[in-house]
Scaffold this active site. Structure first.
Site, mmCIF file in Angstrom:
data_model
loop_
_atom_site.group_PDB
_atom_site.id
_atom_site.type_symbol
_atom_site.label_atom_id
_atom_site.label_comp_id
_atom_site.label_asym_id
_atom_site.label_seq_id
_atom_site.Cartn_x
_atom_site.Cartn_y
_atom_site.Cartn_z
ATOM 1 N N GLU A 52 0.835 -1.206 0.000
ATOM 2 C CA GLU A 52 0.000 0.000 0.000
ATOM 3 C C GLU A 52 0.860 1.243 0.000
ATOM 4 O O GLU A 52 0.596 2.217 -0.683
ATOM 5 C CB GLU A 52 -0.918 0.001 1.222
ATOM 6 C CG GLU A 52 -1.974 1.108 1.205
ATOM 7 C CD GLU A 52 -1.578 2.378 1.949
ATOM 8 O OE1 GLU A 52 -2.384 3.313 1.987
ATOM 9 O OE2 GLU A 52 -0.435 2.446 2.475
ATOM 10 N N SER A 110 -28.123 23.337 -15.989
ATOM 11 C CA SER A 110 -29.501 22.831 -15.985
ATOM 12 C C SER A 110 -29.566 21.314 -16.122
ATOM 13 O O SER A 110 -30.419 20.667 -15.517
ATOM 14 C CB SER A 110 -30.319 23.519 -17.074
ATOM 15 O OG SER A 110 -29.803 23.196 -18.352
ATOM 16 N N HIS A 126 -15.270 7.017 -11.428
ATOM 17 C CA HIS A 126 -16.410 7.476 -10.632
ATOM 18 C C HIS A 126 -16.647 8.952 -10.912
ATOM 19 O O HIS A 126 -15.719 9.743 -10.875
ATOM 20 C CB HIS A 126 -16.133 7.246 -9.144
ATOM 21 C CG HIS A 126 -17.373 7.070 -8.311
ATOM 22 N ND1 HIS A 126 -18.317 8.054 -8.172
ATOM 23 C CD2 HIS A 126 -17.820 6.005 -7.590
ATOM 24 C CE1 HIS A 126 -19.296 7.606 -7.373
ATOM 25 N NE2 HIS A 126 -19.018 6.356 -7.008
#
Lengths: 732, 732
Positions: free
Chosen positions: B396, B630, B677
């Site tokens: 990690e 919008s 994402h």
């Protein structure tokens, strides 16, 4: 205004276009044509100002240490007297006899768990020609009590009342202990006072490099900031009770004056206090144990700041010579041609803690340059309409001694004759600052708009505006400030010689100066020298000229105006703003007290705080009642109406300049009767820092609700008194 | 849920009143009766948790330096494997082959105007038993380029893009020079990246005592804070492009995987970078000349900070072993009784920079304690409804290597089966922190409300609330926070192993931990040891139990729920808040750009700034156009409607946990396709720090208006996709 003779002399000097340009501007207090004449006079005045000469004056008058009571101090007064006289002024020295303590013995040592003996000495530097002279006052705080104490040391941050509130949460008590506080945030005299209130037996004040040292910039002599040995001397007389000789409150300290015993003086400390350098502070602070100081308390010394109260102990021994010393004010006058009994007073002190090139000589040199220029114009035929009174005060440093004694001594005459008092003190490179009576705000703006900043070549207001815009934190605030050229003048607290005039006698006053690009650490040290000043404070002495222009034009406008240039509309707007602040303050305190008490009840502090820090929750406070502000609001409504349509005429001059005296309350502020102005006073715990509408504001801040209500009535009455007074002038 | 067998076993253990109490609470994802059973299970789980055992685990697994690729690292993986197996789990090691650079040569010296050779070494301390061990990685930044450079040194504050904007105003350029930046504010990898973008040829990162040393508190070993020799190691891989093995983006780094050449890797620096202590930084910083640093740039070293760029020169020589190393992930499973193909994944890394008692072993010890407890319950008959997958990641520290390679390697299976990924990393004393997918916010709150803080004995939410209340700056904010017990969970950026799961694969993820009373300077140094941890981070290991409870209960609730415990209403509310922020951001930038350009035009900067500082005005910026939000607002309107009435049923479990995958955009973010994402990503310039709705937000912040408009369309489409998807579940 100036004499017919002079007008004739003047006009041919001006080219047509300059005249045309000048004619476009109508000045407050003048008519169209006298405005032109006044501006021409100011142009001639400006031509007399010589930055090189200002530099020479600074060098000459800061050549030796010259504190009050010293032979050098007396010599400086004589030199000033001689200069005024050589400029054609009628000058004299008025001497008072005042108490002034100087050190006999100074000892500070760390006695445990390690030992260190403080140097208490600023070394001479080869880069600073006057730094090794004899005659320097040692590093000390004047009006410290004599004392020989030993005790545990406690670090109290800036020594503010709220610092002691935090301290209580840590469980550390200062009772019977010695505190060490750093300079900054509050006036130095507030620090031992608050320490004493909390039971401390001694107080050390040091300059932390965060506020006053290498954190800010390169240190002296490489740069301007305080080196490790620099010490800020200074007075710790409780001037918020009253300034001036502690033995003669309210009266002039003449040789024959009836004096109090020193033990009867109400503005003197009972504990010893000593200022030290960060070199001397570091071993003391490093020896502290106990809780780690919170972030807001941390300075820039290279170790972890602890609160102490444990093993670290210090011994502090101080004794003083409590002598009566002569205090030599130099008073120079130039008699008014039309209204000799209307006095335009201008002042700056001449005494210094040591050499004082910046404080006070930089301001004094500008004042003398004004006197020189006016003297030259006088010789060419100019006669001021009103009498000019130029003052060089002695004994400002220990507690505004010279100006206070003079003002108290001449109180009756001043109430009658003083149109305005215009003060300056140390001066440096940067932005124009003005504070004082808000009825003079329009005058100040008109003056500042016509003076050109020597560095940027825009007028003083434009430069000030630019600075304010960048300092504003929101887009809206920036836009608002950009939308108006005019500056607001500040309100005056204390710390220079305007205090007696404004706050004791109600004489409209101003304090003028430049700064903001002159930062450094020389203040009240041996390094406040010509060498320092000419390198770092105002190289080339350009802002000496700017101050002479700003103060000189202000003096000349008041002196020559047909109607004294007061604008009570600006006073109304300012006081209205203060009132809104006070109403908001009470309301915010009410809301936050309710919330805070609820949080304490709900154990929020215990739940949120690191349990390992053993920090107690704050104490609950009594709820804030609703105050009745209606008397003040109604008084302002009347004041609004009166000032909205006020137009002053020539024949009411004396009544106009005496208007501000209507704002006095002869009983003074609670616990400090010397301070009679209901709008402006130094804060009881801030010292130099002003509190506006002080009776009400301090009662609210200190949660004395009945007193707040009483004070609302008092300030409302004083505003009503002023409204009635002005209403009569209208009717006139 | 647990098996019938186990239920029978369980009930007799509970007294009636506890059962009655538990029955009052209905848990998200459970019905009334299964809620009771679940809570009973959690009570039994809690009884298995042993703080002493957690402490022993921390001591055992941090006993030696155990970075990726080391023999000790492999031994730690084996030990973890053995433990999982002893707890009754089905466990294995999955090994990948990843690039991992270690230092060959490190030289840093000041070569002018004075000389200093940096120590680059943390000394052993007698108070820290493991600090003198062999096998420690030297102080370095992994993924620095090899380099041998010499040049003028420039201090760039935190090395943020805005710091370079200020630098430009001083006229100091970093092109061809070496920069020194301090740790803090941005992720360390952003500092050399921004330096490189500005033309610097080398980068030094140091720990200033202001952020990380004596300014904060007593230094190690007296206190927890960084002593003068401490160095923060760490990765400078550009993880915001993609984490994981730089040679195998998007695919698992198996032995056979096709690899890029190192020169082809898109997330590696081209300049050398080295982290140093403040002991080593002080002589370098002290040697700098040039402009004095502005206040916001100043640290806590005891001298004036200058910007440099002049005479001070440094030589930086670094070379590395660019080896392929094995990366051992330990994967343990406990098969689900009813939905074995639905995986509840829990992970924490096991590799450390050195001993890593806090980072990562404190979190791993909690994870292992959970596994032990669940194993014990399993032996008593408990079977989770879904499969539990407990992971101990390797690698990690250098760049999320183990988790990323595993997630990439198993991507297809994870998209199908992964219900949730629950991460932890280092853990300590203090407050509960949670971040992640906002559809899980209700779950987190329900869990936290039932766990008792070991110090204050209130539930985790109440303690968090207390902390938030005191941190809030206004009375209104305090009141608002006091009015609700529930906490908001944060959004996730990067810096731990959740990144691949959430941001690459769209798997709903959480990151849980405790902290805030565990501050210190041990991070990534040799002093992140058991001795340090047990004294300063979590004495008694109470918060190890708390983390095991929080993560364990969350795992068990997701694993046993009848309907997976998602609440998309909270997601809607959160995204709606982000959208408001973005609209405000564009509007604020528009307004301030107009104002700023006007101020520049009007020479306000020149007028307001000390002319002696020679500070250039900022550059004008292009006006901010109006963006069309919008599409996003309409998408939110639909999302609002859909989520307002959404009620999930048992038979749609897989569709529910796959819902978050609808928010992925397969093209990824601009310039970094790995990040798919559309709601959460690490900031391009903040590194670990999150940017929400990153495509739009970063385009606005970086003033790329066309891209901002495109990204509004993309995120709107992804929200619409999710709405349609959830709408179908309703129809179902």
């Amino acid at each position: 205004m100036f004499s017919t003779n002079f007008t004739r002399l003047l006009v041919p000097l001006l080219c047509i276009s300059a005249l045309a340009q000048a004619q476009q501007k109508k000045i407050l207090g003048f008519n169209d044509s006298s405005s032109v004449h006044q501006q021409n006079l100011e142009n001639l005045f400006d031509k007399q100002l010589d930055r090189v000469h200002i530099g020479e004056t600074i060098k000459a008058l800061s050549a030796n240490p010259h504190h009050i009571g010293s032979a050098n101090g007396a010599a400086v007064a004589q030199e000033i007297l001689k200069r005024f006289q050589s400029y054609g002024w009628d000058a004299k020295i008025e001497t008072y006899q005042v108490l002034f303590p100087t050190p006999k013995e100074r000892v500070l040592e760390l006695t445990g768990p390690t030992t260190y003996k403080a140097l208490l000495k600023e070394p001479a530097l080869k880069e600073d020609a006057t730094s090794g002279q004899s005659g320097q006052l040692p590093t000390y705080n004047a009006w410290s009590a004599d004392g020989d104490v030993e005790g545990a040391l406690v670090y109290v941050n800036f020594g503010l009342p709220e610092d002691y509130e935090y301290l209580a949460r840590t469980g550390v008590d200062v009772k019977g202990k010695i505190v060490i506080a750093k300079y900054g945030r509050s006036w130095r005299g507030s620090k031992p006072k608050v320490a004493q209130e909390h039971g401390a037996i001694g107080c050390i004040i040091y300059s932390d490099p965060k506020e006053d040292g290498y954190y800010a910039g390169d240190v002296y002599p490489t740069g301007a900031f305080k080196n490790e040995f620099g010490v800020q001397r200074g007075s710790v007389m409780d001037i918020v009770i009253h300034p001036g000789d502690p033995l003669t409150p309210n009266i002039g300290a003449t040789a024959q004056a009836q004096r109090l015993e020193r033990s009867q003086a109400i503005n003197l400390l009972k504990i010893p206090v000593l200022p030290i350098s960060y070199h001397d502070a570091a071993p003391l602070l490093k020896a502290l144990d106990g809780p780690v100081a919170p972030d807001e308390w941390k300075g820039a010394l290279p170790f972890t700041y602890h609160i102490g109260g444990g093993k670290a102990k210090v011994h502090l021994k101080l004794s003083f010579n409590w002598d009566i010393k002569p205090c030599h004010n130099v008073i120079a006058t130039l008699k008014g041609s039309e209204a000799p009994d209307q006095w335009v007073i201008r002042g700056n002190h001449h005494d210094a803690w040591v050499n004082g090139a910046a404080d006070p000589i930089s301001g004094l040199a500008a004042l003398l340059e004004e006197a020189k220029a006016i003297g030259a114009l006088y010789k060419q035929g100019f006669k001021p309409r009103r009498t000019l009174v130029y003052c060089a005060w002695d004994g400002e440093e220990p507690g505004l001694l010279g100006s206070t004694e003079w003002a108290e001594d001449h109180a009756a005459e001043l109430r009658e004759k003083a149109v305005v008092y215009i003060n300056s003190d140390n001066n440096g490179r940067g932005f124009f600052n003005a504070s004082g009576s808000h009825a003079l705000e329009t005058l100040v703006n008109e003056v500042a708009k016509e003076i050109i900043d020597p560095q940027t070549k825009v007028n003083l207001l434009a430069r000030k505006q630019a600075s304010d815009i960048l300092k504003a934190s929101t887009v809206k605030q920036k836009k608002d400030r950009a939308a108006r050229l005019n500056m607001n003048i500040g309100a005056m607290g204390s710390g220079s010689d305007y205090s007696s005039f404004l706050q004791h006698l109600g004489i409209p006053s101003l304090d003028l100066g430049f700064g903001g690009e002159d930062s450094g650490g020389e203040y009240h040290s041996i390094y406040d020298s010509y060498d320092d000043y000419s390198r770092f404070k105002d190289p080339g002495f350009y802002y000496g000229v700017s101050l002479a222009q700003a103060a000189g034009h202000t003096v000349l406008r008041v002196a020559n105006s047909e109607v004294v240039p007061f604008d009570f509309r600006r006073l109304y707007e300012t006081v209205n703003g203060y009132t809104t602040e006070l109403i908001d303050l009470a309301s915010t305190m009410r809301e936050s007290t309710i919330l805070e008490n609820q949080l304490i009840n709900d154990r929020i502090y215990q739940l949120a705080t690191d349990t390992a820090k053993h920090l107690l929750p704050p104490k609950q406070k009594l709820a804030v009642p609703y105050l009745d502000f209606s008397a003040l609001q109604n008084a302002l409504t009347v004041f609004d109406t009166v000032t909205a349509t006020l137009s002053l005429q020539k024949d009411v001059n004396q009544s106009v300049y005496q208007a501000e005296q209507q704002l006095l309350n002869e009983k003074g502020l609670p616990g400090r009767s010397w301070y009679q102005h209901t709008l402006y006073a130094p804060g009881f715990y801030t010292g130099y820092g002003v509190k506006t509408i002080p009776g009400v504001r301090e009662a609210i801040e200190q949660r004395r609700w009945a007193e707040a209500q009483e004070q609302i009535a008092i300030v409302s009455a004083s505003i009503n008194k002023l409204s009635n007074y002005l209403q009569k002038l209208k009717a006139h």
